[in-house]
Design an enzyme around this catalytic site. Structure first.
Site, PDB file in Angstrom:
ATOM      1  N   LYS A  35       0.826  -1.213   0.000  1.00 31.08           N
ATOM      2  CA  LYS A  35       0.000   0.000   0.000  1.00 31.08           C
ATOM      3  C   LYS A  35       0.850   1.248   0.000  1.00 31.08           C
ATOM      4  O   LYS A  35       0.445   2.263  -0.556  1.00 31.08           O
ATOM      5  CB  LYS A  35      -0.962   0.008   1.194  1.00 31.08           C
ATOM      6  CG  LYS A  35      -2.109  -0.967   1.025  1.00 31.08           C
ATOM      7  CD  LYS A  35      -3.329  -0.579   1.836  1.00 31.08           C
ATOM      8  CE  LYS A  35      -4.450  -1.576   1.619  1.00 31.08           C
ATOM      9  NZ  LYS A  35      -5.568  -1.371   2.539  1.00 31.08           N
TER      10      LYS A  35
ATOM     11  N   LYS B  23      -6.774 -13.208  -9.325  1.00 27.21           N
ATOM     12  CA  LYS B  23      -7.940 -13.277  -8.451  1.00 27.21           C
ATOM     13  C   LYS B  23      -8.980 -12.246  -8.909  1.00 27.21           C
ATOM     14  O   LYS B  23      -8.608 -11.175  -9.395  1.00 27.21           O
ATOM     15  CB  LYS B  23      -7.411 -12.950  -7.052  1.00 27.21           C
ATOM     16  CG  LYS B  23      -8.362 -13.017  -5.930  1.00 27.21           C
ATOM     17  CD  LYS B  23      -7.603 -12.842  -4.617  1.00 27.21           C
ATOM     18  CE  LYS B  23      -8.302 -11.768  -3.808  1.00 27.21           C
ATOM     19  NZ  LYS B  23      -7.705 -11.460  -2.537  1.00 27.21           N
TER      20      LYS B  23
ATOM     21  N   LYS C  81     -12.391  -6.210  -7.135  1.00 25.70           N
ATOM     22  CA  LYS C  81     -13.283  -5.083  -7.443  1.00 25.70           C
ATOM     23  C   LYS C  81     -12.498  -3.872  -7.906  1.00 25.70           C
ATOM     24  O   LYS C  81     -13.067  -2.929  -8.445  1.00 25.70           O
ATOM     25  CB  LYS C  81     -14.149  -4.727  -6.232  1.00 25.70           C
ATOM     26  CG  LYS C  81     -13.352  -4.214  -5.046  1.00 25.70           C
ATOM     27  CD  LYS C  81     -14.231  -4.062  -3.817  1.00 25.70           C
ATOM     28  CE  LYS C  81     -13.337  -3.878  -2.595  1.00 25.70           C
ATOM     29  NZ  LYS C  81     -13.863  -4.396  -1.372  1.00 25.70           N
TER      30      LYS C  81
END
Ligand code: TRP
Length: 339
Positions: free
Chosen positions: A121, A203, A206
């Site tokens: 991140k 995977k 979203k």
């Protein structure tokens, strides 16, 4: 229910949380959320919307507010039962922030630096590497340890955070005396590892920029059918589960997860038929699985007052449990407790 006698053999406890950052995908549902619903039979469960974690990356206030509400409603809509399970919004229970501070002072800089999610991140949000992003795991440890769960159902990506939670709990118990149950990660049963419809090596996510690669839990039937029709397969035109057929395997796994049919049964059902029929059947089955959830979600979102009631009930029940653990931890650390 609070003062009812505890049965002698109490159920094992489980706790998990989900961040209110966007509508979950079919992958989140089949891989995690649907298992939470089933876990309610076997465990005393607590589930929360981790809205404090959400602000470790910048959020737009109006959007955040809407997403918290929607995520809470969605948890109800999928069948989590607020009368059986603790169901709440993290920021409604101040003990999470309070215990997080105590735990932060018992978490090492080096340990937090090794978290792969922090590294990922901070690479993705290089302009906002804030203290909260770094301290994320000690807040997550607080979420968990406050409720003394035996198990924490999470995906593989959260395993490292669960391990750190165990380390923090063991360290605290060692320094100050037994305070926390040391929980185990409960890596959810395989079966539903849903892949991207456009690139089945990845995977389903979203945040994928190609919306055709994922099914959102809010997609309507036409959208679902269309996305499955466009799903990547192969040129063999045979519905069978085999190595090298990642696209077809993924569709078969999804179909199996929603219909409970075995791979053999699915192969038999589509023997001699092309991918067109198969994709249609998968789309229909998924749409049928999601329709009742979407209906309930709509209803719940139409009655904000009722939704707020459920939030309040969850917050009050969770606060009772959390306050007891927080009190214990503060006292053990040497704080002066006002009775
Ligand atoms: N970090 C988790 C995620 O991003 C969410 C989370 C916050 C969580 N607190 C938790 C999960 C406690 C399990 C237990 O998916």
């Amino acid at each position: 229910m609070e003062n009812q006698a505890q049965p002698i053999q109490r159920k094992k406890r489980a706790l998990s949380c989900i961040q209110p950052t966007g509508i979950p995908t079919l992958g989140n549902y089949l891989g995690a959320l649907r298992n939470w619903v089933q876990m309610q039979d076997e465990f005393d469960c607590a589930f929360a919307v981790a809205d404090l974690h959400a602000i470790t990356v910048r959020q737009e206030p109006a959007k955040l507010r809407q997403q918290i509400t929607e995520m809470f409603a969605l948890l109800l809509a999928i069948g989590l039962d607020p009368e059986r399970s603790l169901l709440f919004v993290q920021s409604h229970v101040p003990a999470h922030s309070q215990l997080a501070w105590l735990l932060s002072c018992n978490t090492q800089f080096g340990e937090l630096s090794r978290m792969t999610q922090f590294k990922d991140k901070s690479a993705r949000h290089a302009d906002n590497i804030n203290l909260g992003l770094f301290a994320y795991p000690s807040l997550m440890a607080a979420d968990i340890l406050l409720y003394q769960p035996d198990y924490v159902p999470v995906g593989a990506d959260q395993k490292q955070h669960c391990e750190l939670t165990r380390t923090i709990a063991e360290r605290f118990n060692g320094l100050y005396g037994n305070t926390f149950v040391v929980p185990e990660p409960y890596i959810m049963k395989a079966g539903a590892r849903v892949r991207s419809l456009q690139n089945p090596q990845k995977k389903m996510s979203k945040s994928d920029e190609n919306v055709n690669s994922f099914i959102s839990l809010k997609d309507d039937k036409d959208t679902i059918l269309r996305k499955f029709r466009r799903a990547v397969t192969d040129s063999e035109a045979q519905v069978r589960y085999a190595e090298g057929k990642d696209g077809v395997n993924n569709l078969m796994e999804i179909y199996s997860a929603v219909t409970d049919k075995s791979m053999d049964a699915i192969e038999a059902e589509f023997a001699g038929k092309g991918y067109g029929d198969f994709k249609n059947a998968v789309g229909e089955a998924v749409a049928a699985e999601l329709a009742p959830i979407q209906d309930r979600l709509q209803q719940l979102l139409q009655d904000k007052a009722q939704l707020e009631q459920w939030m309040r009930l969850g917050a009050e029940k969770a606060a009772c449990v959390a306050a007891r653990t927080l009190f214990k931890a503060q006292k053990k650390m040497g704080y002066v407790m006002l009775k």
